[in-house]
Design a protein around this motif. Structure first.
Motif, short mmCIF file in Angstrom:
data_model
loop_
_atom_site.label_atom_id
_atom_site.label_comp_id
_atom_site.label_asym_id
_atom_site.label_seq_id
_atom_site.Cartn_x
_atom_site.Cartn_y
_atom_site.Cartn_z
N ALA A 11 1.14 -1.25 0.19
CA ALA A 11 0.04 -0.11 -0.06
C ALA A 11 0.76 1.79 0.32
O ALA A 11 0.66 2.26 -1.11
N THR A 12 1.45 1.61 0.65
CA THR A 12 2.69 1.64 0.63
C THR A 12 3.72 2.46 -0.74
O THR A 12 3.37 3.73 -1.14
N ARG A 13 3.74 1.87 -1.00
CA ARG A 13 4.32 1.51 -2.34
C ARG A 13 3.64 2.37 -3.84
O ARG A 13 3.70 3.22 -4.63
N ALA A 17 0.47 0.63 8.63
CA ALA A 17 -0.67 0.69 8.02
C ALA A 17 -1.26 1.99 7.22
O ALA A 17 -0.93 2.90 7.67
N PRO A 18 -2.02 2.05 6.47
CA PRO A 18 -2.01 2.93 6.09
C PRO A 18 -2.75 4.05 7.12
O PRO A 18 -4.25 3.81 7.14
N ALA A 19 -3.24 5.41 6.80
CA ALA A 19 -3.47 6.33 7.63
C ALA A 19 -5.62 6.33 7.70
O ALA A 19 -5.97 6.22 8.69
N GLU A 20 -6.13 6.40 6.48
CA GLU A 20 -7.16 6.12 6.11
C GLU A 20 -7.04 4.51 6.13
O GLU A 20 -7.08 3.92 5.74
N ASP A 21 -8.96 4.32 6.45
CA ASP A 21 -9.32 2.54 6.85
C ASP A 21 -10.15 3.31 6.13
O ASP A 21 -11.82 3.47 5.96
N VAL A 22 -9.64 2.66 4.36
CA VAL A 22 -11.41 3.31 2.97
C VAL A 22 -11.27 2.10 2.29
O VAL A 22 -10.94 1.40 2.29
N ALA A 23 -12.42 1.55 2.48
CA ALA A 23 -13.60 0.48 1.92
C ALA A 23 -13.12 0.64 -0.17
O ALA A 23 -13.72 1.81 -0.33
N PRO A 24 -12.74 -0.36 -0.45
CA PRO A 24 -12.63 -0.22 -2.38
C PRO A 24 -14.55 0.08 -2.52
O PRO A 24 -14.90 -1.20 -1.47
N PRO A 25 -14.97 0.78 -3.76
CA PRO A 25 -16.13 0.45 -4.41
C PRO A 25 -15.97 -0.65 -4.84
O PRO A 25 -17.25 -0.88 -4.63
#
Length: 489
Positions: free
Chosen positions: A26-28, A115-123
Motif C-alpha cells: 500500500a505504501t508503494r 498501516a495506511p492512515a485512513e481505512d477506506v473500503a474499495p468501491p
C-alpha cells in the motif's frame, strides 16, 4: 498463505507477515499516486507479489482488475483503454510499459509496514475483464459493501467450516481470484500454485491436508489420468468444486470413485453472479448430467418469445437473485436491463426437471469453453479478419477429449490458390491474443456457407465436424485442415 512454485521450495507467509507486506505494498502504491476509488491493474502471474499488490490496493480503498500476465499487447491495450486504470502493475515489454513491475512490488517489502492512515473500503472488490460475445472488450463490475463476508452461495459451495484451500487456477481467472482472496480473508489457509501441474497438485493436497479446491474440467481430467492416482490420499478433501466447461461423464465418475460422492460439488454460474446452482456427486449419480438446484436464486426457462417452456423442455436460462441490492454492471458497453421481474441471462440454454434440477444444453450459444477458459468467437474472428490473406472467417468450438472444446477456425482465403498456412495464421493470432484463444486447427474452405443476410449456422458446422461426421462441410468445399499445437493452460 503458502506459495508453491513449480520448482524450488515452498514459501510460507504468516498472517502477520502477510499484513505487513500488504501495508508495504500500500505504501508503494500510494507513492505512485494510488488512492481511494482508483482502479489498479495487477497483471502478474500467481505469486506473493500478486497478493501484495492486490491486498495493498484494497488497503488504500482502490479496486483491483486482474489481467493475464502474458496477454498480448493488442488484446491488453484494448482492455486498458476501457479500464481507465490509475496504475498498472506488470512485466511486459511489448507496448507501453507498466507503471510498476513485479520486482518493484518485491522491493516494497523493505518499506515501512505501518498501516495506511485512513481505512477506506474499495468501491469494488471484483473487477473481471472479458471480451464478450460481440468481441468488444468490457469489464464486469460487482459493487462491494465495503467489508468482507461469505455470501450464501459461496458458503453453500465451500461449506461452513474453515478450510485449507488449494488455489490451482491463475489469479486472473474467476476460479482463482474469487476463491483465493475471499477465502484468505475468511481466515482460511490458502495454498497458491504458481501454475497447475497434476502431480504437484496431488502432492500439495496430501502434504497440506487440503480440504477444499476448485478445478476446471481439464485439471480434473489430468489428475484422473495420472498413473497410480487410485493409491493417492484424498481423504482430507471435504470439497472438490467443479465449474466451467462441460465435464466428460467418465471424468465425473472417476472423481466420484476417488472421493465420497457427497464431497464432489457441481456448480453452475458466471462471473456476473446472476445466480448459482449446485449439487453433490451423490445427487449427480441419481441425475447424471445435472448441475444442481438453485442456490439463493430463482430460475426460469424461457423460449425465444420469453414465455415459460414446459418442464423438461430446453429454453434459455434466466436467473434472479433473492438479494440483488448491488447488481453487476459493465465498463465498456451498456449494461443490459433485466427482463420483467428482475431476471437476467448468461445466454445459456438448458432445462429443468420436475424437482428443479438444472441441465445445461448449450453454453452461451457461441462461446467456446476450452480448458476452463472462455473464448468468444467474435474476438478471434476479428483478429483473423485483419490478416491480408483472409477473406472471411468463422470460429467454432469442436468437442475435445482433453480440453472440453477446441477452437477451430474455418478460413475463406483471399487467394484460394495460395492460402495462408496454419503456422502463419497461428503466429498472427498469437501475437494479439492469449494462448487458449489461438485456434488449434485452421480449415481452408472455398466458400463459407453464409446466408444472404450474412448469417451462418454454427451449430451445423460443429455437428458436421464432430466425431463420426465423415469430414463434410456445409455449403463450402474443404481444401485442407492444418492442426496447430495445443497451447498450455
Amino acid at each position: 498463505l503458502v506459495f508453491a512454485p513449480l520448482a524450488g521450495p515452498e514459501i510460507v507467509v504468516s498472517w502477520g507477515e502477510l499484513d505487513h507486506r500488504a501495508n508495504q505494498g500500500a505504501t508503494r502504491l500510494s507513492r505512485a499516486g494510488v488512492g481511494a476509488g482508483d482502479i489498479v491493474v495487477v497483471g502478474l502471474p500467481n505469486s506473493l507479489e500478486h497478493a501484495t499488490a492486490t491486498l495493498g490496493a484494497w488497503k488504500l480503498g482502490a479496486s483491483v482488475l486482474p489481467l493475464r500476465s502474458d496477454m498480448p499487447a493488442w488484446e491488453r491495450s484494448r482492455l486498458l483503454d476501457v479500464a481507465g486504470a490509475s496504475l498498472v502493475v506488470g512485466d511486459w515489454s511489448d507496448g507501453p510499459p507498466p507503471d510498476l513491475s513485479k520486482s518493484d512490488i518485491a522491493a516494497s517489502w523493505t518499506l515501512d509496514a505501518a498501516a495506511p492512515a485512513e481505512d477506506v473500503a474499495p468501491p469494488f472488490t471484483r473487477l473481471l475483464p472479458t471480451s464478450g460475445s460481440t468481441g468488444t472488450p468490457k469489464i464486469i463490475v460487482k459493487p462491494s459493501p465495503g467489508y468482507f463476508f461469505l455470501e450464501e452461495a459461496m458458503r453453500a459451495v465451500t461449506g461452513e467450516e474453515s478450510s485449507v484451500t488449494l488455489c490451482a487456477s491463475p489469479l486472473y481467472h474467476n476460479n482463482g481470484f474469487a476463491f483465493c482472496y475471499p477465502l484468505l480473508l475468511n481466515g482460511d489457509r490458502v495454498v497458491l500454485m504458481e501454475h497447475f501441474e497434476a502431480t504437484q497438485a496431488i502432492d500439495l493436497i496430501e502434504r497440506h491436508r487440503v480440504t477444499m479446491t476448485v478445478l476446471v474440467p481439464t485439471m480434473l481430467q489430468r489428475v484422473a489420468r495420472l498413473e497410480g492416482v487410485d493409491g493417492r490420499d484424498f481423504s482430507s478433501l471435504l470439497r472438490v468444486i467443479y465449474g466451467g466447461a462441460s465435464l466428460p461423464e467418465w471424468v465425473a465418475r472417476k472423481w466420484l470413485e476417488l472421493l465420497p460422492p457427497e464431497r464432489f460439488v457441481f456448480v453452475y454460474g458466471g462471473s456476473e453472479q446472476l445466480g448459482t446452482t449446485m449439487c453433490t456427486g451423490k445427487e449427480w449419480l441419481e441425475r447424471p448430467g445435472t448441475v444442481g438446484q438453485a442456490v439463493a436464486c430463482d430460475i426460469r426457462i424461457l423460449d425465444s418469445d420469453r414465455k415459460d417452456v414446459p418442464t423438461g423442455e430446453v429454453g434459455e436460462i434466466w436467473m434472479r437473485l433473492y438479494d440483488d441490492e448491488a447488481p453487476f454492471s459493465y465498463i465498456g458497453i451498456p449494461t443490459p436491463e433485466p427482463i420483467q421481474g428482475g431476471y437476467r441471462s448468461f445466454g445459456d440454454m438448458g432445462r429443468l426437471d420436475a424437482d428443479g434440477y438444472l441441465y445445461i444444453a448449450d453454453r452461451r450459444r457461441d462461446m467456446i469453453v476450452t480448458g476452463g477458459v472462455n473464448v468468444f468467437p467474435a474476438e478471434v474472428e476479428a483478429v483473423l479478419s485483419e490478416h491480408p490473406g483472409v477473406s472471411d472467417v468463422v470460429v467454432i468450438g469442436l468437442p475435445d477429449p482433453e480440453w472440453g472444446h477446441r477452437v477451430h477456425a474455418l478460413v475463406e482465403p483471399a487467394d484460394l490458390a495460395d492460402p495462408p498456412t496454419a503456422d502463419e495464421l497461428r503466429d498472427f493470432v498469437r501475437s494479439r491474443l492469449s494462448g487458449p484463444k489461438v485456434p488449434k486447427a485452421f480449415e481452408i474452405v472455398a466458400r463459407l456457407p453464409r446466408t444472404s443476410a450474412g448469417k451462418i449456422n454454427r451449430s451445423a458446422l460443429v455437428e458436421e465436424r464432430s466425431p463420426g461426421d465423415g469430414g463434410s462441410t456445409t455449403g463450402g468445399t474443404k481444401i485442407r485442415t492444418e492442426t496447430a499445437e495445443h497451447p498450455p493452460l
